[in-house]
Design a protein around this motif. Structure first.
Motif, PDB file in Angstrom:
ATOM      1  N   THR A 231       0.928  -1.032  -0.077  1.00 12.84           N
ATOM      2  CA  THR A 231       0.130  -0.003  -0.086  1.00 12.84           C
ATOM      3  C   THR A 231       0.824   1.234  -0.009  1.00 12.84           C
ATOM      4  O   THR A 231       2.086   1.348   0.492  1.00 12.84           O
ATOM      5  N   ALA A 232       0.383   2.259  -0.297  1.00 13.33           N
ATOM      6  CA  ALA A 232       1.018   3.756  -0.541  1.00 13.33           C
ATOM      7  C   ALA A 232       0.022   4.762  -0.424  1.00 13.33           C
ATOM      8  O   ALA A 232      -1.217   4.524  -0.377  1.00 13.33           O
ATOM      9  N   LEU A 233       0.584   6.035  -0.483  1.00 15.99           N
ATOM     10  CA  LEU A 233      -0.168   7.183  -0.171  1.00 15.99           C
ATOM     11  C   LEU A 233       0.522   8.266  -1.286  1.00 15.99           C
ATOM     12  O   LEU A 233       1.570   8.387  -1.396  1.00 15.99           O
ATOM     13  N   ARG A 234      -0.425   8.709  -2.197  1.00 13.56           N
ATOM     14  CA  ARG A 234      -0.214   9.903  -3.244  1.00 13.56           C
ATOM     15  C   ARG A 234      -0.370  10.978  -2.328  1.00 13.56           C
ATOM     16  O   ARG A 234      -1.565  11.595  -1.978  1.00 13.56           O
ATOM     17  N   VAL A 235       0.421  11.935  -2.435  1.00 12.41           N
ATOM     18  CA  VAL A 235       0.406  13.409  -1.675  1.00 12.41           C
ATOM     19  C   VAL A 235       0.451  14.241  -2.743  1.00 12.41           C
ATOM     20  O   VAL A 235       1.606  14.514  -3.236  1.00 12.41           O
ATOM     21  N   GLU A 236      -0.474  15.338  -2.903  1.00 10.80           N
ATOM     22  CA  GLU A 236      -0.348  16.291  -4.012  1.00 10.80           C
ATOM     23  C   GLU A 236       0.611  17.538  -3.640  1.00 10.80           C
ATOM     24  O   GLU A 236       0.534  17.753  -2.364  1.00 10.80           O
ATOM     25  N   VAL A 237       1.495  17.739  -4.520  1.00 13.89           N
ATOM     26  CA  VAL A 237       2.424  19.039  -4.226  1.00 13.89           C
ATOM     27  C   VAL A 237       1.687  20.076  -4.698  1.00 13.89           C
ATOM     28  O   VAL A 237       1.304  20.192  -6.055  1.00 13.89           O
ATOM     29  N   THR A 238       1.549  20.973  -3.780  1.00 15.14           N
ATOM     30  CA  THR A 238       0.635  22.454  -4.347  1.00 15.14           C
ATOM     31  C   THR A 238       1.462  23.514  -4.590  1.00 15.14           C
ATOM     32  O   THR A 238       0.951  24.706  -4.870  1.00 15.14           O
ATOM     33  N   ASP A 239       2.953  23.316  -4.388  1.00 15.06           N
ATOM     34  CA  ASP A 239       3.659  24.590  -4.628  1.00 15.06           C
ATOM     35  C   ASP A 239       3.830  24.838  -6.104  1.00 15.06           C
ATOM     36  O   ASP A 239       4.082  24.048  -6.772  1.00 15.06           O
ATOM     37  N   PRO A 240       3.237  26.034  -6.310  1.00 11.37           N
ATOM     38  CA  PRO A 240       3.253  26.425  -7.998  1.00 11.37           C
ATOM     39  C   PRO A 240       4.846  26.532  -8.730  1.00 11.37           C
ATOM     40  O   PRO A 240       4.845  26.284  -9.820  1.00 11.37           O
ATOM     41  N   GLU A 241       5.723  26.810  -7.672  1.00 12.98           N
ATOM     42  CA  GLU A 241       6.964  26.780  -8.332  1.00 12.98           C
ATOM     43  C   GLU A 241       7.866  25.215  -8.463  1.00 12.98           C
ATOM     44  O   GLU A 241       8.928  25.234  -9.038  1.00 12.98           O
ATOM     45  N   ASP A 242       6.905  24.333  -7.789  1.00 10.93           N
ATOM     46  CA  ASP A 242       7.700  22.763  -8.128  1.00 10.93           C
ATOM     47  C   ASP A 242       6.788  22.000  -8.977  1.00 10.93           C
ATOM     48  O   ASP A 242       5.640  22.014  -9.073  1.00 10.93           O
ATOM     49  N   PRO A 243       7.694  21.495 -10.263  1.00  7.12           N
ATOM     50  CA  PRO A 243       7.109  20.876 -11.206  1.00  7.12           C
ATOM     51  C   PRO A 243       6.373  19.499 -10.779  1.00  7.12           C
ATOM     52  O   PRO A 243       5.816  18.973 -11.523  1.00  7.12           O
TER      53      PRO A 243
END
Length: 66
Positions: free
Chosen positions: A30-42
């Motif tokens: 099992t795993a977790l996907r965490v969204e990256v919300t930093d607009p500067e980070d691709p």
């Protein structure tokens, strides 16, 4: 977020984004996907193997709320 083993397998393979950061352990299904919300980070998301994705998600939510 994805946690169940079949969904986790899909995000490790055909659903994976090549820009994502992944920390995977083959023996943890099992795993977790965490969204990256930093607009500067691709990086669109971080995908990490965890035995208890629900607890990790709850901990991250608690930290964001603090």
């Amino acid at each position: 977020m994805s946690g169940l083993a079949p969904e986790a397998a899909a995000w490790r393979t055909y659903k994976a984004d090549p820009r994502a950061f992944m920390l995977l352990r083959g023996y943890i299904p099992t795993a977790l996907r965490v969204e990256v919300t930093d607009p500067e980070d691709p990086t669109p998301y971080v995908y990490v193997s965890t035995r208890n994705p629900e607890a990790l998600a709850a901990a991250l939510t608690a930290v964001r709320s603090a």
